[in-house]
Motif scaffolding. Sequence first.
Motif, PDB file in Angstrom:
ATOM      1  N   CYS A   6      -2.595   1.530  -5.510  1.00  0.00           N
ATOM      2  CA  CYS A   6      -2.098   1.248  -4.159  1.00  0.00           C
ATOM      3  C   CYS A   6      -2.196   2.494  -3.278  1.00  0.00           C
ATOM      4  O   CYS A   6      -2.340   2.400  -2.064  1.00  0.00           O
ATOM      5  CB  CYS A   6      -0.653   0.765  -4.214  1.00  0.00           C
ATOM      6  SG  CYS A   6      -0.456  -0.849  -4.988  1.00  0.00           S
ATOM      7  N   ALA A  28       0.845  -1.195   0.000  1.00  0.00           N
ATOM      8  CA  ALA A  28       0.000   0.000   0.000  1.00  0.00           C
ATOM      9  C   ALA A  28       0.879   1.243   0.000  1.00  0.00           C
ATOM     10  O   ALA A  28       1.997   1.237   0.526  1.00  0.00           O
ATOM     11  CB  ALA A  28      -0.903   0.003   1.236  1.00  0.00           C
ATOM     12  N   SER A  85      -0.058   0.439  -9.623  1.00  0.00           N
ATOM     13  CA  SER A  85       0.631   1.058  -8.483  1.00  0.00           C
ATOM     14  C   SER A  85      -0.078   2.327  -8.022  1.00  0.00           C
ATOM     15  O   SER A  85      -0.093   2.639  -6.827  1.00  0.00           O
ATOM     16  CB  SER A  85       2.092   1.345  -8.830  1.00  0.00           C
ATOM     17  OG  SER A  85       2.197   2.245  -9.915  1.00  0.00           O
TER      18      SER A  85
END
Length: 290
Positions: free
Chosen positions: A236, A137, A233
Amino acid sequence: MAKKPVKYCVVDAFADSAFKGNPAAVCFLEEERDDQWLQAVATEFNVPVTCYLTPITNSYHNRFRLRWFTHLNEVKLCGHATLAAAYALFWSGLVDTNIMIEFVTPNGLLTAKKIPPINITSVSDLHEFLIEIDLPAHPVMESNFDETSQISEALPGASIINIKRTQIGNDILVEVKCGKNVTEIQPQFDAIAKWPGRGVIISGIAPPGSGFDFYSRFFCPKDGVDEDHVCGSAHCALASYWSKKLGKCDFNAYQASPRGGVLNLHLDEQNQRVLLRGKAVMVMEGCILV
């Protein structure tokens, strides 16, 4: 001695039909190649990201080294190419479909597993499955980038609600008033390239009845990708951001690029990991001869 040909495939990630989602070239290496060659091949493919898989010896057969390159440079993390790599391995039968794949990457150990359809009614269903990848994350922090004139120049038409910064990706995250506004913005890439950090994520609440929680787009001209078709990404960070805003940890997300893409996200309770699910489609296969 001549080098062995390198097998490759092109996979559309976060898509359920060809020529949607985000394409990635996946190259299967039997031996290490130098960085100059890796970059040259990625430049030749000229897709958003080219990734390289190398089996790790002295280990069970579902562990691989994984690296990612745009046509300009190597990147530290790429969600869509990780999903594409996992799909390619499962689709080709190179790994046991019942075992989790482990990827050793510049961003640590990542995992991927196959989630087959509940009801299989035809042979074609065998290639219709979800991939779940486990990614770090990206915590979201306050941003000191408050140059309103620069933001207005780079994102004309944006109705800005909030500006944050992602701690890991070092991206600027801009929340706008709604998903429709996300789709309307006409980004000015030369202006975005002058912003601090890597790139800019824009996001807004999805329209009622759409079936999604939020829309987003991602612009990264510094890496040679003006608009990323679907960026794993970036999600995230979006999972962390919208979890605090909406008070939930499971999301259906839509990246509103011209090709579009659908992602299913789960943020763990510690805000440490994101489980990201998506489909993929095999588009082509071949060999690199040099």
